[in-house]
Design a protein around this motif. Structure first.
Motif, PDB file in Angstrom:
ATOM      1  N   THR A   1      12.966  16.680 -18.781  1.00 22.67           N
ATOM      2  CA  THR A   1      11.640  16.077 -18.680  1.00 22.67           C
ATOM      3  C   THR A   1      11.728  14.615 -18.281  1.00 22.67           C
ATOM      4  N   VAL A   2      12.641  13.874 -18.882  1.00 22.60           N
ATOM      5  CA  VAL A   2      12.817  12.461 -18.535  1.00 22.60           C
ATOM      6  C   VAL A   2      13.241  12.334 -17.075  1.00 22.60           C
ATOM      7  N   PHE A   3      14.148  13.172 -16.638  1.00 23.97           N
ATOM      8  CA  PHE A   3      14.619  13.144 -15.262  1.00 23.97           C
ATOM      9  C   PHE A   3      13.475  13.401 -14.278  1.00 23.97           C
ATOM     10  N   VAL A   4      12.651  14.383 -14.567  1.00 23.42           N
ATOM     11  CA  VAL A   4      11.524  14.717 -13.693  1.00 23.42           C
ATOM     12  C   VAL A   4      10.509  13.579 -13.659  1.00 23.42           C
ATOM     13  N   VAL A   5      10.202  13.002 -14.807  1.00 29.32           N
ATOM     14  CA  VAL A   5       9.235  11.899 -14.859  1.00 29.32           C
ATOM     15  C   VAL A   5       9.765  10.679 -14.110  1.00 29.32           C
ATOM     16  N   LEU A   6      11.057  10.386 -14.258  1.00 27.28           N
ATOM     17  CA  LEU A   6      11.646   9.245 -13.552  1.00 27.28           C
ATOM     18  C   LEU A   6      11.628   9.437 -12.040  1.00 27.28           C
ATOM     19  N   GLN A   7      11.606  10.646 -11.580  1.00 28.86           N
ATOM     20  CA  GLN A   7      11.469  10.916 -10.152  1.00 28.86           C
ATOM     21  C   GLN A   7      10.012  10.914  -9.707  1.00 28.86           C
ATOM     22  N   ALA A   8       9.140  11.449 -10.540  1.00 28.99           N
ATOM     23  CA  ALA A   8       7.742  11.627 -10.154  1.00 28.99           C
ATOM     24  C   ALA A   8       6.988  10.302 -10.045  1.00 28.99           C
ATOM     25  N   ILE A   9       7.285   9.342 -10.892  1.00 34.73           N
ATOM     26  CA  ILE A   9       6.544   8.083 -10.887  1.00 34.73           C
ATOM     27  C   ILE A   9       6.679   7.338  -9.555  1.00 34.73           C
ATOM     28  N   PRO A  10       7.894   7.079  -9.068  1.00 38.28           N
ATOM     29  CA  PRO A  10       7.969   6.369  -7.779  1.00 38.28           C
ATOM     30  C   PRO A  10       7.437   7.185  -6.600  1.00 38.28           C
ATOM     31  N   ILE A  11       7.608   8.505  -6.645  1.00 40.39           N
ATOM     32  CA  ILE A  11       7.069   9.338  -5.567  1.00 40.39           C
ATOM     33  C   ILE A  11       5.550   9.216  -5.523  1.00 40.39           C
ATOM     34  N   ALA A  12       4.899   9.280  -6.682  1.00 38.69           N
ATOM     35  CA  ALA A  12       3.439   9.161  -6.735  1.00 38.69           C
ATOM     36  C   ALA A  12       2.976   7.788  -6.247  1.00 38.69           C
ATOM     37  N   LYS A  13       3.711   6.738  -6.602  1.00 38.52           N
ATOM     38  CA  LYS A  13       3.335   5.397  -6.149  1.00 38.52           C
ATOM     39  C   LYS A  13       3.459   5.263  -4.628  1.00 38.52           C
ATOM     40  N   ILE A  14       4.524   5.810  -4.075  1.00 36.58           N
ATOM     41  CA  ILE A  14       4.702   5.762  -2.621  1.00 36.58           C
ATOM     42  C   ILE A  14       3.594   6.531  -1.917  1.00 36.58           C
ATOM     43  N   LEU A  15       3.280   7.710  -2.408  1.00 36.02           N
ATOM     44  CA  LEU A  15       2.218   8.505  -1.797  1.00 36.02           C
ATOM     45  C   LEU A  15       0.870   7.798  -1.883  1.00 36.02           C
ATOM     46  N   GLY A  16       0.608   7.126  -3.004  1.00 34.01           N
ATOM     47  CA  GLY A  16      -0.631   6.376  -3.146  1.00 34.01           C
ATOM     48  C   GLY A  16      -0.707   5.207  -2.179  1.00 34.01           C
ATOM     49  N   ARG A  17       0.414   4.538  -1.938  1.00 33.36           N
ATOM     50  CA  ARG A  17       0.429   3.390  -1.029  1.00 33.36           C
ATOM     51  C   ARG A  17       0.207   3.784   0.422  1.00 33.36           C
ATOM     52  N   VAL A  18       0.642   4.963   0.789  1.00 35.86           N
ATOM     53  CA  VAL A  18       0.436   5.387   2.175  1.00 35.86           C
ATOM     54  C   VAL A  18      -0.896   6.110   2.350  1.00 35.86           C
ATOM     55  N   GLY A  19      -1.670   6.198   1.281  1.00 36.57           N
ATOM     56  CA  GLY A  19      -3.015   6.754   1.383  1.00 36.57           C
ATOM     57  C   GLY A  19      -3.104   8.259   1.231  1.00 36.57           C
ATOM     58  N   LEU A  20      -2.088   8.870   0.680  1.00 38.65           N
ATOM     59  CA  LEU A  20      -2.096  10.319   0.483  1.00 38.65           C
ATOM     60  C   LEU A  20      -2.310  10.655  -0.986  1.00 38.65           C
ATOM     61  N   SER A  21      -2.700  11.881  -1.240  1.00 37.10           N
ATOM     62  CA  SER A  21      -2.958  12.314  -2.603  1.00 37.10           C
ATOM     63  C   SER A  21      -1.677  12.320  -3.428  1.00 37.10           C
ATOM     64  N   LYS A  22      -1.789  11.859  -4.667  1.00 36.28           N
ATOM     65  CA  LYS A  22      -0.634  11.840  -5.561  1.00 36.28           C
ATOM     66  C   LYS A  22      -0.263  13.238  -6.046  1.00 36.28           C
ATOM     67  N   TRP A  23      -1.112  14.212  -5.806  1.00 32.37           N
ATOM     68  CA  TRP A  23      -0.816  15.589  -6.188  1.00 32.37           C
ATOM     69  C   TRP A  23       0.325  16.166  -5.363  1.00 32.37           C
ATOM     70  N   TRP A  24       0.627  15.560  -4.220  1.00 36.92           N
ATOM     71  CA  TRP A  24       1.750  16.008  -3.400  1.00 36.92           C
ATOM     72  C   TRP A  24       3.078  15.793  -4.116  1.00 36.92           C
ATOM     73  N   THR A  25       3.083  15.004  -5.175  1.00 38.19           N
ATOM     74  CA  THR A  25       4.297  14.773  -5.960  1.00 38.19           C
ATOM     75  C   THR A  25       4.879  16.089  -6.468  1.00 38.19           C
ATOM     76  N   ILE A  26       4.023  17.013  -6.818  1.00 41.21           N
ATOM     77  CA  ILE A  26       4.485  18.313  -7.325  1.00 41.21           C
ATOM     78  C   ILE A  26       5.348  19.013  -6.287  1.00 41.21           C
TER      79      ILE A  26
END
Length: 66
Positions: A13-38
């Protein structure tokens, strides 16, 4: 061989969360939905998703060019 116990679940769980947070931030910065993190967290699907995003237009970059 030991069974899959609570510590394994916590570490995973910690490993997945540590990966998901920066991915969601990058997707948000480029204007895409953060749901793509999944999609980025699913093995082999993440490679397809990466190729889709590499060749797609990014809404935030298109807005900045105007």
């Amino acid at each position: 061989m030991q069974s899959f116990n609570l510590w394994h679940s916590i570490i995973l769980t910690v490993f997945v969360v540590l990966q998901a947070i920066p991915i969601a931030k990058i997707l948000g910065r480029v204007g895409l939905s953060k749901w793509w993190t999944i999609a980025f967290l699913i093995p082999f699907i993440n490679l397809v998703t990466l190729w889709i995003f590499a060749s797609a237009r990014w809404p935030a970059i298109d807005r900045a060019a105007r």
